[in-house]
Motif scaffolding. Structure first.
Motif, PDB file in Angstrom:
ATOM      1  N   ARG A 113       0.834  -1.206   0.000  1.00 53.04           N
ATOM      2  CA  ARG A 113       0.000   0.000   0.000  1.00 53.04           C
ATOM      3  C   ARG A 113       0.873   1.263   0.000  1.00 53.04           C
ATOM      4  NH1 ARG A 113      -5.423  -0.669   1.565  1.00 53.04           N
ATOM      5  NH2 ARG A 113      -5.941  -2.644   2.577  1.00 53.04           N
ATOM      6  N   VAL A 139      -6.335  -3.185  -2.931  1.00 52.11           N
ATOM      7  CA  VAL A 139      -7.581  -3.308  -3.684  1.00 52.11           C
ATOM      8  C   VAL A 139      -8.690  -3.690  -2.711  1.00 52.11           C
ATOM      9  CG1 VAL A 139      -8.799  -4.528  -5.524  1.00 52.11           C
ATOM     10  CG2 VAL A 139      -6.363  -3.998  -5.773  1.00 52.11           C
ATOM     11  N   PRO A 155     -11.842  -5.387  -1.151  1.00 51.71           N
ATOM     12  CA  PRO A 155     -12.442  -6.698  -1.428  1.00 51.71           C
ATOM     13  C   PRO A 155     -13.831  -6.566  -2.030  1.00 51.71           C
ATOM     14  CG  PRO A 155     -12.551  -6.201   0.914  1.00 51.71           C
ATOM     15  CD  PRO A 155     -11.697  -5.132   0.299  1.00 51.71           C
ATOM     16  N   ASP A 157      -9.422   2.387  -1.067  1.00 50.73           N
ATOM     17  CA  ASP A 157      -9.186   1.652  -2.305  1.00 50.73           C
ATOM     18  C   ASP A 157      -8.125   2.378  -3.133  1.00 50.73           C
ATOM     19  OD1 ASP A 157      -9.291  -0.041  -4.449  1.00 50.73           O
ATOM     20  OD2 ASP A 157     -11.352   0.448  -5.039  1.00 50.73           O
ATOM     21  N   THR A 189      -7.032   1.277  -6.102  1.00 53.13           N
ATOM     22  CA  THR A 189      -7.104   0.787  -7.483  1.00 53.13           C
ATOM     23  C   THR A 189      -6.861   1.903  -8.505  1.00 53.13           C
ATOM     24  OG1 THR A 189      -8.688  -0.913  -6.799  1.00 53.13           O
ATOM     25  CG2 THR A 189      -8.533  -0.443  -9.155  1.00 53.13           C
ATOM     26  N   TRP A 210       2.669 -13.678  -6.010  1.00 55.14           N
ATOM     27  CA  TRP A 210       1.426 -13.944  -5.287  1.00 55.14           C
ATOM     28  C   TRP A 210       1.279 -15.416  -4.933  1.00 55.14           C
ATOM     29  CZ3 TRP A 210      -0.119  -8.929  -5.676  1.00 55.14           C
ATOM     30  CH2 TRP A 210      -1.221  -8.537  -4.903  1.00 55.14           C
ATOM     31  N   THR A 241      -5.343 -11.201   0.605  1.00 58.96           N
ATOM     32  CA  THR A 241      -5.340 -10.417  -0.640  1.00 58.96           C
ATOM     33  C   THR A 241      -5.407 -11.428  -1.784  1.00 58.96           C
ATOM     34  OG1 THR A 241      -2.905 -10.374  -0.604  1.00 58.96           O
ATOM     35  CG2 THR A 241      -4.050  -8.469   0.311  1.00 58.96           C
ATOM     36  N   ARG A 274      -7.703 -12.340  -7.159  1.00 48.29           N
ATOM     37  CA  ARG A 274      -8.443 -11.280  -7.853  1.00 48.29           C
ATOM     38  C   ARG A 274      -7.677  -9.962  -7.782  1.00 48.29           C
ATOM     39  NH1 ARG A 274     -11.539  -7.392  -5.477  1.00 48.29           N
ATOM     40  NH2 ARG A 274     -12.952  -6.225  -6.841  1.00 48.29           N
ATOM     41  N   ASP A 275      -7.104  -9.671  -6.609  1.00 48.44           N
ATOM     42  CA  ASP A 275      -6.329  -8.438  -6.444  1.00 48.44           C
ATOM     43  C   ASP A 275      -5.101  -8.443  -7.346  1.00 48.44           C
ATOM     44  OD1 ASP A 275      -8.229  -8.250  -4.484  1.00 48.44           O
ATOM     45  OD2 ASP A 275      -6.828  -7.932  -2.833  1.00 48.44           O
TER      46      ASP A 275
END
Length: 301
Positions: A141, A167, A169, A232, A234, A248, A255, A258-259
């Motif tokens: 972040r 991101v 959820p 957020d 994004t 990942w 997290t 999808r993130d």
């Protein structure tokens, strides 16, 4: 294709080749021993930044600097194995954020921007003018925020985001209902007349609410956490101009994948390496595979 994009594509190609030639297929391996620790020199130090006594660790003595930004509430020793992947070639610094692990917490609640401001001051205190940044979870972040600033007193060379937060959820209708129910119940139980009737019962109920991170945090750090998880980032992802490697764990629930896909899509020059049979601490769950990815990307061989 730009020269930078070509180099990054070339890296991903080499990474795939190494993983394929590894004794186990990285999509099938279920175990994996802990990576051996490097023998590079390690120094634990303290520095005063904006009045806060900050604990940090420095490993290696390379000409190029890499700084690791930790995840929420962790001790910096959690990232020793990450540093060990590259410390034989790079100067690696593990920073202890205020309120995380060994460093004193902020006097008031900080949002992500405040932690980014603190990081800038830390870099200036250590006279670092250029570095690659590695961020895990919450540390990601902070890096996303930093990468979007028009002016910094240091240059961000490249970025590695490991199971990064940032991101919001995607909540189901059931989850939205449970949140609304919780807020209503909390409002009722906080009424003085109700609390006076059942203080012990209400205190016990409050102590069991929220995530483990929230329950384990002090009142100030709980406020920090709430501000972070409700923001957020994004929309900031397209503003990252640096080359970004995303690492990942496929089974990450904090997290989720999808993130990772959103970040890969929205960051202009990003590549994603997925580690199977790994969760939010992918570098601990599958240390050998993680080490291989890092050593290829940082050209250690």
């Amino acid at each position: 294709m730009s020269e930078r994009s070509f180099c990054f594509t070339f890296f991903l190609g080499n990474l795939l080749a190494i993983l394929v030639s590894f004794p186990y297929n990285y999509r099938e391996i279920k175990g994996g021993r802990r990576a051996e620790r490097e023998t590079a020199s390690e120094t634990e130090m303290n520095v005063t930044v904006n009045g806060y006594d900050i604990y940090y660790k420095e490993t290696g003595a390379g000409e190029e600097t890499v700084v690791i930004l930790q995840g929420w509430g962790t001790k910096i020793s959690v990232y020793d194995s990450v540093a060990a992947c590259i410390s034989e070639k790079y100067r690696v610094i593990q920073l202890g954020f205020p309120g995380f692990g060994e460093s004193k917490e902020p006097e008031t609640a900080w949002n992500v921007d405040a932690y980014a401001d603190f990081f800038v001051a830390f870099m200036q205190e250590l006279n670092i003018t250029e570095a690659t940044l590695i961020g895990h979870s919450y540390g990601g972040r902070v890096i996303i925020k930093l990468a979007n600033r028009k002016e910094l007193p240091f240059k961000i060379r490249n970025i590695v985001l490991i199971d990064s937060a940032g991101v919001l959820p995607q909540r189901t209708q059931e989850q939205k209902f449970q949140i609304a129910k919780y807020k209503l119940l909390k409002k009722i139980l906080n009424m003085k007349v109700v609390y006076a009737m059942f203080p012990d019962l209400i205190d016990d109920w409050k102590s069991r609410q929220g995530s483990a991170d929230y329950r384990n945090a002090t009142p100030v750090m709980r406020q920090c956490l709430v501000m972070a998880v409700n923001e957020d980032l994004t929309e900031l992802l397209p503003g990252i101009s640096q080359e970004v490697l995303l690492i990942w764990g496929e089974n990450d629930t904090a997290t989720p994948m999808r993130d990772a896909k959103i970040m890969e899509e929205k960051i202009p020059n990003a590549g994603l390496a997925v580690i199977q049979n790994a969760g939010h601490f992918s570098f601990l769950d599958q240390p050998v595979i993680f080490r291989n990815i890092m050593r290829v990307y940082f050209r250690m061989e």
